[in-house]
Motif scaffolding. Structure first.
Motif, PDB file in Angstrom:
ATOM      1  N   LEU A 220       0.830  -1.200   0.000  1.00  0.00           N
ATOM      2  CA  LEU A 220       0.000   0.000   0.000  1.00  0.00           C
ATOM      3  C   LEU A 220       0.869   1.257   0.000  1.00  0.00           C
ATOM      4  CD1 LEU A 220      -3.135   0.699   2.100  1.00  0.00           C
ATOM      5  CD2 LEU A 220      -1.248   2.298   2.161  1.00  0.00           C
TER       6      LEU A 220
ATOM      7  N   HIS B 295       4.455   6.173  -4.649  1.00  0.00           N
ATOM      8  CA  HIS B 295       4.626   6.306  -6.104  1.00  0.00           C
ATOM      9  C   HIS B 295       3.703   7.392  -6.647  1.00  0.00           C
ATOM     10  CE1 HIS B 295       4.347   5.315 -10.415  1.00  0.00           C
ATOM     11  NE2 HIS B 295       5.603   4.946 -10.260  1.00  0.00           N
TER      12      HIS B 295
ATOM     13  N   LYS C 277       2.364   2.083  -3.241  1.00  0.00           N
ATOM     14  CA  LYS C 277       1.386   2.726  -4.138  1.00  0.00           C
ATOM     15  C   LYS C 277       1.229   4.214  -3.829  1.00  0.00           C
ATOM     16  CE  LYS C 277      -0.313   0.111  -7.297  1.00  0.00           C
ATOM     17  NZ  LYS C 277      -0.108   0.561  -8.683  1.00  0.00           N
ATOM     18  N   THR C 278       1.040   4.533  -2.542  1.00  0.00           N
ATOM     19  CA  THR C 278       0.797   5.948  -2.217  1.00  0.00           C
ATOM     20  C   THR C 278       2.049   6.784  -2.496  1.00  0.00           C
ATOM     21  OG1 THR C 278       1.423   5.724   0.121  1.00  0.00           O
ATOM     22  CG2 THR C 278      -0.890   5.372  -0.408  1.00  0.00           C
TER      23      THR C 278
END
Lengths: 169, 414
Positions: free
Chosen positions: B331, B337, B334-335
């Motif tokens: 997670l 990036h 993802k954030t």
């Protein structure tokens, strides 16, 4: 000879009319969209023409074109399939969908199909998190959303767009 | 009045058509304001209603309007329709299905600060919505609700849309104004604030779409009526965008102060495949990761309780649900990036910090990180805090710091 201005005089005037007369620079982004609708990417010639209309330097227009992700400085496919792979979409299967789409189109992210019709791109959140997997389709001067997607729905769309292009030819 | 104040299109078919909206009382608030209320009356109604900004900051709307000086003109109102926070999709539904209520709110805000030209700034991806909104504006001009001498008074107002072109940072109000001026979407150093030096260096109000959609109701029914919804410090209703590992993701309009548990289980139908809720994020990717224990689930969703009880912002109320299959290192990758991609590059802590955090988080998520990498990732995030030019840099550290603190095992055993 300013091709953009001579080809789209009404559109250019309509864009300029939205802003105060002494604030022509505000028209740079709408004019970039207008130019891109014509060729699917921003050409150096279009940069120079927009600079002339908005009364700023070509460098300033080029920097704006480079900053924003929806402006393209290289020709790609006629349609860009832009799949959201951000966190909420991935929690609902966007990664798997992208793998399927890559296999179906036979290209990787960043590539264009051999017929020049489709480029595949990964993008950030498109405000459609509840209807993932989803993508937006950019091309022909438009941007459309395609939500709750499966390989079947995207295949139908790709075939339809290819058939339409075949008829045009 | 039905179940909804904002998502009224779910009860009234074709509310996106001007005649239908008017048949249900639409533009009566605007008529009342322009013909029988002073701008100060409209401002007082919004101030007394306690309405707070729905775009994320929760700043009192009436106070924001009152900051505009009356010795510098022209004034502008700019609606922020740049909705880009991962997990947020509420403004899009309003623009699509109840556009006139939003536009009436924008027109009332314009009257309250005596702006004669206002703008709607939409993210470029909302290209199709901008086409529709241009159609709505043309309809309003035809109906005499926009233009010169409105309702026979001296007041005149014009609206126009402006499309962004793909940049999360343009949701930040000073970056949005730069973009509207035809420049790179990079935040300005503040002060001065937009209230005194905004669009074209003029006094400017920037309000979120959902915020503005509340305004016609407040002017029509009064501040006391509006305060009958929600809590004392967070009055009114809010659209909660629910996404992630939940059976019924979507927008839910609920009074502020509704507990997270009710949103997730009663409205959202709980977790798919018999899973357990492990954690949630209250404000999209910009949020801290909240471990979903009973105390967290029972926390009321209002600005104070969320911040005070959970150390998480309510923000734009984009609630992302994470079940027990989600690894927090994935997670955070993802954030981080996301923020690395969206950092505008203007200030060094954010530009460099998001770059290095992305490298570390990617290595850790790939199972190639060491414990030292995990500690270094947390250290980089902490060093960024309080040093960035705008909130984006700060937001990028939230999931990192809270994720490693609360779910360290996820990072060590990938």
């Amino acid at each position: 000879m300013n091709e953009l201005l001579s080809k789209y005089p009404q559109e250019v005037q309509r864009i300029l009319a939205r802003y105060p007369a002494e604030r022509k620079r505000s028209a740079v982004m709408p004019l970039l969209f207008l130019a891109q609708a014509e060729k699917n990417y921003i050409t150096p010639q279009a940069i120079a023409e927009i600079a002339e209309i908005a009364e700023v330097s070509a460098t300033e227009v080029a920097s704006v074109a480079g900053f924003y992700t929806l402006f393209h400085e290289e020709p790609g496919g006629r349609y860009r399939i832009q799949v959201c792979t951000d966190l909420p979409c991935v929690l609902r299967g966007a990664d798997r969908f992208l793998q399927e789409l890559k296999a179906y189109l036979g290209i990787e992210v960043g590539q264009t199909t051999a017929d020049g019709m489709f480029s595949l791109e990964e993008v950030k959140c498109l405000a459609a998190c509840h209807r993932a997997p989803m993508f937006q389709l950019q091309g022909d001067g438009q941007i459309t959303y395609h939500e709750d997607q499966t390989l079947e729905t995207v295949r139908a769309l790709v075939e339809e767009l290819r058939a339409r292009a075949g008829k045009e030819a | 009045m039905g179940q909804y104040l904002l998502l009224r299109h779910r009860e009234i078919p074709n509310l996106h058509q001007l005649d239908v909206y008017r048949a249900h009382g639409g533009f009566e608030a605007f008529r009342k304001a322009v013909t029988s209320m002073t701008p100060a009356d409209v401002l007082a109604a919004v101030k007394n209603s306690g309405l707070r900004g729905r775009g994320g900051a929760g700043f009192p709307t009436g106070m924001k309007w009152a900051f505009l000086p009356n010795d510098r003109w022209p004034h502008y109102v700019v609606a922020n329709a740049d909705e880009s926070e991962p997990g947020t999709f509420k403004d899009r539904e309003l623009l699509e299905s109840n556009p006139y209520q939003f536009l009436e709110g924008l027109m009332l805000a314009s009257y309250a600060v005596q702006a004669n030209q206002s703008y709607v700034y939409l993210r470029g991806e909302f290209w199709a919505l901008a086409q529709k909104l241009d159609g709505c504006i043309a309809e309003l001009e035809k109906a005499g609700l926009l233009g010169e001498n409105l309702f026979g008074t001296a007041y005149h107002l014009r609206l126009a849309t402006h499309l962004g072109a793909g940049a999360y940072i343009c949701g930040e109000e000073t970056a949005l104004l730069e973009s509207l001026e035809g420049k790179l979407g990079q935040p300005r150093l503040r002060p001065p604030f937009p209230a005194t030096h905004g669009l074209y260096n003029s006094p400017t109000v920037v309000n979120n779409v959902e915020t503005l959609a509340n305004v016609p109701l407040i002017v029509e029914h009064g501040p006391d009526w509006y305060r009958s919804f929600g809590t004392e410090k967070s009055p009114g209703v809010k659209i909660f965008s629910l996404s992630g590992c939940v059976n019924k993701p979507g927008n839910y309009e609920l009074p502020l102060g509704t507990p997270f548990r009710e949103l997730i289980f009663q409205h959202g139908g709980g977790i798919p495949n018999g899973g357990q809720v492990k954690a949630f994020m209250s404000a999209g990717a910009s949020s801290t990761i909240v471990a979903a224990d009973d105390a967290a689930l029972d926390t009321p969703m209002d600005y104070e309780s969320t911040q005070n009880n959970l150390n998480a912002p309510l923000g734009s109320a984009s609630v992302i649900i994470l079940d027990d299959t989600v690894n927090m290192a994935d997670l955070v990758q993802k954030t981080v990036h996301f923020f690395k991609h969206e950092s505008c590059g203007k200030c060094t802590p954010c530009r460099e910090g998001t770059f290095w955090m992305n490298r570390l988080a990617t290595r850790i998520a790939a199972g190639q990180g060491s414990e030292k990498d995990v500690d270094l990732l947390a250290a980089v995030a902490r060093q960024m805090q309080g040093k960035c030019l705008c909130a984006l840099g700060e937001f990028s550290t939230m999931a990192v710091v809270s994720g490693i603190e609360k779910f360290r095992e996820d990072f060590l055993h990938k």
